[in-house]
Enzyme design. Sequence first.
Site, short mmCIF file in Angstrom:
data_model
loop_
_atom_site.label_atom_id
_atom_site.label_comp_id
_atom_site.label_asym_id
_atom_site.label_seq_id
_atom_site.Cartn_x
_atom_site.Cartn_y
_atom_site.Cartn_z
CB ALA A 243 -43.36 20.15 -4.45
N GLY B 192 -38.04 19.29 -4.97
CA GLY B 192 -38.20 20.66 -5.41
C GLY B 192 -37.69 21.00 -6.80
CG ASP C 190 -42.66 13.15 -9.99
OD1 ASP C 190 -42.89 11.93 -10.13
OD2 ASP C 190 -41.50 13.61 -10.03
CB CYS D 32 -39.32 8.24 -11.61
SG CYS D 32 -37.64 7.97 -12.23
#
Length: 488
Positions: free
Chosen positions: A284, A287, A351, A404
């Site tokens: 996370a 955030g 992620d 990413c």
Amino acid sequence: MSGDRRGGTRPGGRPGPGQRHRPAPRRPVDPARRAAYDALRSVHAGGAYANLALGDILDRRRLDDRDAALATELVAGTSRLQGTYDAILAAAAGRPLSSLQPAVVDVLRIGAHQVLSMRIPTRAAVDSAVDLAGTAIGERVTGLVNAVLRKVAARDLDGWLDELSAGTTGVARLAVRTHHPLWIARTYADLLGDGALAALDADNVAPRPTLVVRPGLADRDELVAAGAVATRWSPYGAVLDGNPADLAAVREGRAGVQDEGSQLVALALSRVDAPAGPWLDMCAGPGGKAALLTGLARDRGEDVLAAEVAEHRAGLVTRALRAYRPCPGVICADGTRPAWPAGVFARVMLDAPCTGLGALRRRPESRWRHQPEDVDDLVPLQAQLLVSAIRSTLPGGVVAYVTCSPHPSETEDLVRTVVEELDGQGDAEGPDSRAIRGIRVEVLDAPSYLPEVPDCARPDPWGGQRFVQLWPHRHGTDAMFLALLRVG
């Protein structure tokens, strides 16, 4: 009057016999250049991120807006073109930069950026670098800095690029002309073909700050009323020219800074049909996605658990969620060794840690910091995390695998390996792979959950177009990759 001038000064200001020449006092280095130098030393000597290092310095030294803007351009621009400047400086110095003191190299990089890429007169650019060297390092290096930068100034940037790219063709020439390492330019060329030039050029354009509201705590109209401009696709975002901290919503935690691409992948996960149940943001930190997902989940009467392995990043997650009442759960936990039972979450956001090749415009130093082998080092961790995410999801639930980075090894190849291993078709062995065999996973049509975003479909390994790939040159976002997987 005595005619003996020993110890005195001759006419014209020259020292007389017996008088030692004293150099004129050096001008104080302006705070912007000193801040930029100190930030770059933190990057290169301490491994810091450029934006965080500079942000900390600006907060502590309280530079005015003009000096802060100059320091930001010096750090970002110098970092972005570092490889190009290093090649130019080595040619101008006539020796490898490894033979120079690292601190001197950073002064030379700052000077090269001013000489070649900013509207600063050459003499002022060189003199300011000499003053910085003398103040920050010592007078003994000022002659070297002066000589090298005057040779740099003998050509403009295009002239130097012509020399550096002489004799190169294809991707090698593309890498030089766009200020990227060869391996990154090759990755882009393999993915985009003729579109690689536009994508690589887009990495060299600094993004404008993009904000996101926390659903349920603020709406986008508040940001627009404060001077921001609504994002093209995310209904929760707005672009701001200025300092985000000037907005009350940001200061109060009802909004934050987040790239539109990150908003879109979170939005896609929220749009997929899934059973009722808690949501998990598995990696996370810092955030932003957890905050957006919390608002989206609570709108359905559900909640989010945010997990982050690094304690300091878990603290950032807590800060990002601080305006929600009650505050969602935040735990410091390793996603590869879950601190929660298997099969309990309706939606899981992963992620995954990656090379960040999709965020080079925001992290300008990253292109020179990473090496091709970094990809190979990260893939096993990414696979472990994806397996763990799938095992954490209840039947009918959905996992969003996000990076990413557009690199195939971190995206399509990774998803294919894990999915085929789940079906018992893969060749990988080991406790993790054997434990998950027999779990059914369906690769969903991720672009269909972002119908408003054009040209975002990326081919999947099974002949479809079920992955999402965003690009700076197409979408004005980071190059985010998204795969949506339904667990059977």
